[in-house]
Design a protein around this motif. Structure first.
Motif, mmCIF file in Angstrom:
data_model
loop_
_atom_site.group_PDB
_atom_site.id
_atom_site.type_symbol
_atom_site.label_atom_id
_atom_site.label_comp_id
_atom_site.label_asym_id
_atom_site.label_seq_id
_atom_site.Cartn_x
_atom_site.Cartn_y
_atom_site.Cartn_z
ATOM 1 N N LYS A 1 32.691 -27.735 5.450
ATOM 2 C CA LYS A 1 31.267 -27.495 5.203
ATOM 3 C C LYS A 1 30.606 -28.777 4.704
ATOM 4 O O LYS A 1 31.098 -29.450 3.798
ATOM 5 C CB LYS A 1 31.079 -26.379 4.180
ATOM 6 N N GLU B 1 28.684 -18.972 0.971
ATOM 7 C CA GLU B 1 28.120 -17.861 1.755
ATOM 8 C C GLU B 1 27.323 -16.895 0.876
ATOM 9 O O GLU B 1 26.463 -16.164 1.353
ATOM 10 C CB GLU B 1 29.254 -17.090 2.454
ATOM 11 N N HIS C 1 20.030 -18.919 -1.785
ATOM 12 C CA HIS C 1 19.224 -19.605 -0.786
ATOM 13 C C HIS C 1 20.137 -20.472 0.069
ATOM 14 O O HIS C 1 21.066 -21.088 -0.431
ATOM 15 C CB HIS C 1 18.164 -20.483 -1.450
ATOM 16 N N GLN C 2 19.886 -20.507 1.355
ATOM 17 C CA GLN C 2 20.743 -21.255 2.260
ATOM 18 C C GLN C 2 19.971 -22.392 2.926
ATOM 19 O O GLN C 2 18.895 -22.185 3.489
ATOM 20 C CB GLN C 2 21.296 -20.321 3.350
ATOM 21 N N TYR C 3 20.518 -23.590 2.826
ATOM 22 C CA TYR C 3 20.018 -24.683 3.651
ATOM 23 C C TYR C 3 20.720 -24.566 5.001
ATOM 24 O O TYR C 3 21.940 -24.526 5.080
ATOM 25 C CB TYR C 3 20.351 -26.037 3.013
ATOM 26 N N ARG C 4 19.933 -24.525 6.062
ATOM 27 C CA ARG C 4 20.509 -24.309 7.387
ATOM 28 C C ARG C 4 21.066 -25.578 8.006
ATOM 29 O O ARG C 4 21.806 -25.519 8.986
ATOM 30 C CB ARG C 4 19.453 -23.696 8.310
ATOM 31 N N GLY C 5 20.727 -26.697 7.467
ATOM 32 C CA GLY C 5 21.204 -27.963 7.993
ATOM 33 C C GLY C 5 20.531 -29.117 7.288
ATOM 34 O O GLY C 5 19.707 -28.925 6.374
ATOM 35 N N HIS D 1 16.617 -29.225 7.711
ATOM 36 C CA HIS D 1 16.010 -28.120 6.967
ATOM 37 C C HIS D 1 16.072 -28.390 5.472
ATOM 38 O O HIS D 1 15.108 -28.127 4.732
ATOM 39 C CB HIS D 1 16.726 -26.805 7.296
#
Length: 357
Positions: free
Chosen positions: A102, A179, A183-187, A190
């Protein structure tokens, strides 16, 4: 008739101009001066070699790189793993094989241009310092000393790090998130856009100062130790090295490993502080790196000195070396692979200028 004379005159002048140009190019070639097109091609090849070396070396040790960052920002009151093996097992068990890598895509997107600029900047800094040193000493045969190599490496590290720092900043956040993160950074792009919108442009350079201070001994010592060791081996020929042969890949790997060990040990506390400062202002950082402990204060530092003080006061001096073991396991092969890959790729591409020249 007049037209024919004009054409003949024009043709003659063109031929003379061509001959003069060819003569000038031949003179430049004899003097060792390359044509502009050749110089640009050589620069491009050098940048490609540095980028490939960085991508290969970082991908090879990506799981250890992620574990190092997780250990650096781990909540001291909610420790889930202590060592390298237990940490890798935990990541595998909770996130699977992909969890080990990751953030590697973002890391490579950062390290490829970073490595390209770093190696190229080092060569140019060496050339500039060599020119100044020879003019100052009036000795055209003078060679770079370890201290001058350290200075060239420090310049290269600062330039490369500053050019790609925002990518390193968001790479740290992407690497830390799991996971279950709120909040998730998509890339990478982003993450760059989200940080810019929510925290402002300055947030992209959080932790830059300890990075600059840390990169001077880290990159500087890497290049200085690597080059000095190679020069010593070539001159003294210990361990039964052949008199007329260049150093082999294994010997270069050993030189790179020694360089990486020295550099990372000296600069590691600054890397820990830099990584923690990068988390400041991230509203989800507390739940990710601090756990759910209600007695844990928010992740806030007013600056580099404050981050050092709070880290040592709350967690002890040893906290400045969290993740050192996986980083040591990682940095030795990483630096070694990077140096050797760089020289091998340059050989394949046919670049005349070598890192040792």
């Amino acid at each position: 008739m007049a037209t024919e004379d004009a054409v003949a005159k024009s043709t003659g002048e063109s031929a003379v101009t061509t001959i003069v140009n060819l003569a000038e190019e031949a003179k430049l070639a004899r003097e060792g001066v390359k044509a502009p097109g050749h110089a640009i091609l050589s620069i491009c090849k050098s940048l490609v070699a540095g980028g490939v070396a960085g991508g290969i070396s970082r991908t090879a040790v990506a799981p250890l790189e992620r574990l190092k960052i997780l250990l650096q920002v781990q909540n001291p009151q909610n420790i889930k793993y202590n060592g390298t093996i237990s940490g890798l097992k935990y990541i595998w068990r909770t996130e699977g094989f992909r969890g080990l890598f990751k953030g590697n895509g973002t890391n490579c997107a950062r390290i490829v241009p970073n490595s390209a600029v770093k190696f190229f900047s080092y060569e140019q800094a060496c050339s500039g310092i060599m020119w100044l040193y020879r003019n100052q000493t009036d000795n055209q045969d003078a060679q770079l000393t370890p201290v001058l190599r350290l200075g060239a490496g420090a310049c290269a590290g600062i330039i490369a790090m500053s050019c790609t720092y925002p990518m390193d900043m968001v790479r740290g956040r992407i690497t830390v998130q799991t996971e279950k993160s709120p909040h998730q950074y998509r890339g990478m792009f982003h993450a760059l856009g989200t940080v810019y919108r929510q925290e402002g442009f300055r947030a992209l350079y959080k932790g830059w100062l300890p990075s600059v201070i840390g990169v001077i001994p880290y990159v500087g010592l890497n290049f200085a130790v690597y080059e000095s060791l190679k020069e010593w081996l070539l001159v003294s020929k210990p361990f039964g090295l052949d008199e007329d042969k260049d150093l082999g890949v294994i010997t270069k790997l050993a030189c790179g490993a020694a360089a990486g060990t020295v550099g990372q040990t000296v600069a590691y506390p600054l890397d820990v502080i830099r990584r923690r400062m990068q988390m400041v202002g991230w509203k989800d950082a507390s739940s990710i790196v601090r756990g759910n402990s209600s007695i844990q204060s928010p992740l806030e530092y007013s600056g580099m000195v404050d981050a050092f003080r709070k880290t040592v006061r709350n967690e002890g001096f040893g906290a400045l070396y969290k993740g050192l073991v996986p980083n040591s396991v990682k940095v030795v092969p990483s630096i070694a692979i990077a140096f050797v890959s760089y020289e091998v790729v340059k050989d394949i591409l046919g670049v005349e200028m070598r890192i040792s020249d």
